[in-house]
Design a protein around this motif. Structure first.
Motif, mmCIF file in Angstrom:
data_model
loop_
_atom_site.group_PDB
_atom_site.id
_atom_site.type_symbol
_atom_site.label_atom_id
_atom_site.label_comp_id
_atom_site.label_asym_id
_atom_site.label_seq_id
_atom_site.Cartn_x
_atom_site.Cartn_y
_atom_site.Cartn_z
ATOM 1 N N GLY A 63 20.590 -12.843 -31.201
ATOM 2 C CA GLY A 63 21.835 -12.929 -32.324
ATOM 3 C C GLY A 63 23.153 -12.995 -31.449
ATOM 4 O O GLY A 63 24.200 -13.576 -32.080
ATOM 5 N N ALA A 64 23.035 -12.555 -30.283
ATOM 6 C CA ALA A 64 24.393 -12.656 -29.454
ATOM 7 C C ALA A 64 24.636 -14.082 -29.133
ATOM 8 O O ALA A 64 25.954 -14.441 -29.187
ATOM 9 C CB ALA A 64 24.308 -11.665 -28.202
ATOM 10 N N LEU A 65 23.706 -14.632 -28.920
ATOM 11 C CA LEU A 65 23.808 -16.242 -28.617
ATOM 12 C C LEU A 65 24.381 -16.994 -29.815
ATOM 13 O O LEU A 65 25.243 -17.806 -29.777
ATOM 14 C CB LEU A 65 22.698 -16.886 -28.030
ATOM 15 C CG LEU A 65 22.179 -16.350 -26.638
ATOM 16 C CD1 LEU A 65 20.755 -16.829 -26.341
ATOM 17 C CD2 LEU A 65 23.186 -16.990 -25.588
ATOM 18 N N VAL A 66 23.992 -16.557 -31.026
ATOM 19 C CA VAL A 66 24.235 -17.197 -32.077
ATOM 20 C C VAL A 66 25.725 -16.963 -32.391
ATOM 21 O O VAL A 66 26.718 -17.782 -32.529
ATOM 22 C CB VAL A 66 23.370 -16.987 -33.450
ATOM 23 C CG1 VAL A 66 24.117 -17.388 -34.696
ATOM 24 C CG2 VAL A 66 22.057 -17.302 -33.117
ATOM 25 N N ALA A 71 32.301 -22.974 -31.000
ATOM 26 C CA ALA A 71 33.566 -23.488 -29.705
ATOM 27 C C ALA A 71 34.596 -22.731 -29.956
ATOM 28 O O ALA A 71 35.645 -22.661 -28.884
ATOM 29 C CB ALA A 71 33.579 -24.869 -30.023
ATOM 30 N N ASP A 72 35.051 -22.269 -31.190
ATOM 31 C CA ASP A 72 36.375 -21.683 -31.172
ATOM 32 C C ASP A 72 36.275 -20.218 -30.607
ATOM 33 O O ASP A 72 35.463 -19.689 -30.671
ATOM 34 C CB ASP A 72 36.818 -21.695 -32.752
ATOM 35 C CG ASP A 72 35.873 -20.831 -33.757
ATOM 36 O OD1 ASP A 72 34.781 -20.895 -33.219
ATOM 37 O OD2 ASP A 72 36.232 -20.459 -34.600
ATOM 38 N N MET A 73 37.554 -19.566 -30.369
ATOM 39 C CA MET A 73 37.514 -18.317 -29.798
ATOM 40 C C MET A 73 37.719 -17.341 -30.847
ATOM 41 O O MET A 73 38.917 -17.658 -31.758
ATOM 42 C CB MET A 73 38.654 -18.384 -28.607
ATOM 43 C CG MET A 73 38.677 -17.037 -27.874
ATOM 44 S SD MET A 73 37.033 -16.589 -27.374
ATOM 45 C CE MET A 73 37.088 -17.534 -25.707
ATOM 46 N N SER A 74 36.996 -16.408 -31.223
ATOM 47 C CA SER A 74 37.281 -15.450 -32.226
ATOM 48 C C SER A 74 36.670 -14.259 -31.691
ATOM 49 O O SER A 74 36.181 -14.107 -30.478
ATOM 50 C CB SER A 74 36.418 -15.831 -33.680
ATOM 51 O OG SER A 74 35.214 -16.009 -33.309
ATOM 52 N N ILE A 75 36.929 -13.414 -32.632
ATOM 53 C CA ILE A 75 36.389 -11.954 -32.135
ATOM 54 C C ILE A 75 34.950 -11.909 -32.170
ATOM 55 O O ILE A 75 34.340 -10.960 -31.332
ATOM 56 C CB ILE A 75 37.070 -10.696 -32.940
ATOM 57 C CG1 ILE A 75 36.654 -9.354 -32.462
ATOM 58 C CG2 ILE A 75 36.675 -10.929 -34.604
ATOM 59 C CD1 ILE A 75 37.423 -8.986 -31.379
ATOM 60 N N ILE A 78 33.719 -12.998 -28.616
ATOM 61 C CA ILE A 78 33.980 -12.135 -27.716
ATOM 62 C C ILE A 78 32.971 -11.111 -27.587
ATOM 63 O O ILE A 78 32.392 -10.768 -26.550
ATOM 64 C CB ILE A 78 35.363 -11.603 -27.783
ATOM 65 C CG1 ILE A 78 36.525 -12.730 -27.587
ATOM 66 C CG2 ILE A 78 35.490 -10.448 -26.805
ATOM 67 C CD1 ILE A 78 37.923 -12.419 -27.816
ATOM 68 N N LEU A 79 32.569 -10.590 -29.148
ATOM 69 C CA LEU A 79 31.716 -9.558 -29.119
ATOM 70 C C LEU A 79 30.101 -10.082 -28.931
ATOM 71 O O LEU A 79 29.263 -9.391 -28.104
ATOM 72 C CB LEU A 79 31.664 -9.076 -30.546
ATOM 73 C CG LEU A 79 32.938 -8.134 -30.788
ATOM 74 C CD1 LEU A 79 32.987 -7.786 -32.308
ATOM 75 C CD2 LEU A 79 33.117 -6.879 -30.005
ATOM 76 N N GLY A 80 30.168 -11.515 -29.180
ATOM 77 C CA GLY A 80 28.795 -11.724 -28.655
ATOM 78 C C GLY A 80 28.671 -11.964 -27.283
ATOM 79 O O GLY A 80 27.299 -11.891 -26.636
ATOM 80 N N GLY A 85 25.957 -9.672 -22.453
ATOM 81 C CA GLY A 85 25.847 -8.967 -21.017
ATOM 82 C C GLY A 85 25.090 -7.518 -21.036
ATOM 83 O O GLY A 85 24.437 -7.435 -20.341
ATOM 84 N N LEU A 86 25.496 -6.718 -22.239
ATOM 85 C CA LEU A 86 24.990 -5.212 -22.190
ATOM 86 C C LEU A 86 23.351 -5.665 -22.612
ATOM 87 O O LEU A 86 22.697 -4.555 -22.188
ATOM 88 C CB LEU A 86 25.672 -4.681 -23.405
ATOM 89 C CG LEU A 86 26.997 -4.182 -23.092
ATOM 90 C CD1 LEU A 86 27.748 -3.844 -24.338
ATOM 91 C CD2 LEU A 86 27.260 -3.303 -22.077
#
Length: 109
Positions: A63-66, A71-75, A78-80, A85-86
């Motif tokens: 889910g985090a990879l999705v 390509a665009d930078m969004s919140i 960043i959370l993904g 990492g976590l």
């Protein structure tokens, strides 16, 4: 007003709630449920359940990879990335604990 009209009216009010509020309330509920589930586990079952959390973390990674994929930078991106990492740390820790637990049951030579 009959029951069908009430159902349609209730559904239209539910659809009017912003997606952020809906997702945020689900997130808060998940925090509370997770907290009470984890703290109610007896210590004898805690280590075997760590191995099961590796499977759950692998789903989180997908889910985090999705979320981090666009390509665009969004919140969400960043959370993904933070979630990747976590979850990776959680998977590594789960495998380390599982290996240590299994080593306790091996016969000493």
């Amino acid at each position: 007003m009959d029951i069908n009209q009430q159902i349609v009216e209730t559904a239209s009010h539910a659809a009017a709630v912003s997606p952020f509020i809906s997702q945020f309330s689900l997130f808060v509920l998940a925090i509370f449920v997770g907290y009470y589930v984890v703290w109610s586990v007896t210590p004898a079952l805690h280590t075997p359940l760590m191995a099961v959390t590796n499977a759950i973390s692998s789903v989180i990674i997908v889910g985090a990879l999705v979320a981090a994929g666009p390509a665009d930078m969004s919140i969400a991106k960043i959370l993904g990335i933070i979630a990747i990492g976590l979850a990776a740390v959680n998977i590594f820790g789960g495998f380390a604990v599982t290996q240590r637990m299994l080593a306790m049951y091996k016969k000493k030579k």
